[in-house]
Design a protein around this motif. Structure first.
Motif: not given
Length: 207
Positions: A170-187
């Motif tokens: 139940d998240l917005s498209a922009s919020t999901v993009r931010v989370h995915v970007s953060n996940v890629l960066e941290k990994l």
């Protein structure tokens, strides 16, 4: 009163418990005082027999070894717990270490190290074989995922698209993009496929 090191073996594999008990019985300075097949059973038995050292499996029914260890250590901060696990990812080792366990052994070579590890733990020292210690040190330098980022990563591993993640969490498209970007960066990876591979390899997500 016995001067022997008392050991409680916790593992849902009965054959492994028998094997460990046989190895321990061959040592003149230690003895097995209890066995548990589940995490819940381990928590209850610890409060009854207060063993000097616990050998703890990671993955078990009803309550995994990590949660069982947390419960034991919350009541008995001086408990000495050694993890014996098939999980050898950096995150698995890191999570166990953060609970305050005395050591971590891979089941692949546990029989080679277990007696020395028990003696070291009983004396209040930690025991992390070289290969495990290297993974732990590598993980210490990495950023941790937030609970929400971990949820997103689990969905990525399961093959969900951003749109599907939006609906699931139940998240917005922009919020999901931010989370995915953060996940890629941290990994430290470039795309979702690499993120999924890294998550499983490091033990962040278990299939």
């Amino acid at each position: 009163m016995s001067d022997k090191i008392s050991v409680m073996i916790v593992d849902d594999n009965g054959l492994l418990r028998v094997g460990l008990k046989d190895i321990i019985s061959d040592e003149g300075d230690m003895t097995t005082v209890a066995e548990a097949a589940t995490g819940e059973e381990a928590v209850g038995l610890y409060s009854e027999c207060h063993p000097d050292v616990v050998t703890m499996d990671y993955r078990m029914p009803d309550l995994d070894g990590l949660e069982a260890s947390k419960r034991i250590l919350s009541q008995f901060p001086d408990a000495k717990i050694l993890f014996l696990s098939t999980y050898e990812g950096e995150e698995d080792i890191w999570n166990a270490w953060q609970t305050g366990v005395a050591g971590y052994l891979s089941k692949a070579d546990a029989y080679e190290h277990i007696i020395e590890a028990i003696r070291e733990a009983a004396e209040g020292r930690s025991y992390f074989p070289a290969a495990i210690a290297r993974k732990l040190e590598a993980r210490k330098g990495q950023a941790s995922l937030t609970p929400r980022e971990l949820e997103v990563l689990k969905l990525i591993v399961a093959g969900n698209s951003n749109k599907e993640i939006m609906g699931e969490l139940d998240l917005s498209a922009s919020t999901v993009r931010v989370h995915v970007s953060n996940v890629l960066e941290k990994l430290g990876v470039l795309d979702r496929t690499q993120a999924a591979i890294a998550a499983v390899k490091r033990g962040i997500v278990h299939l």
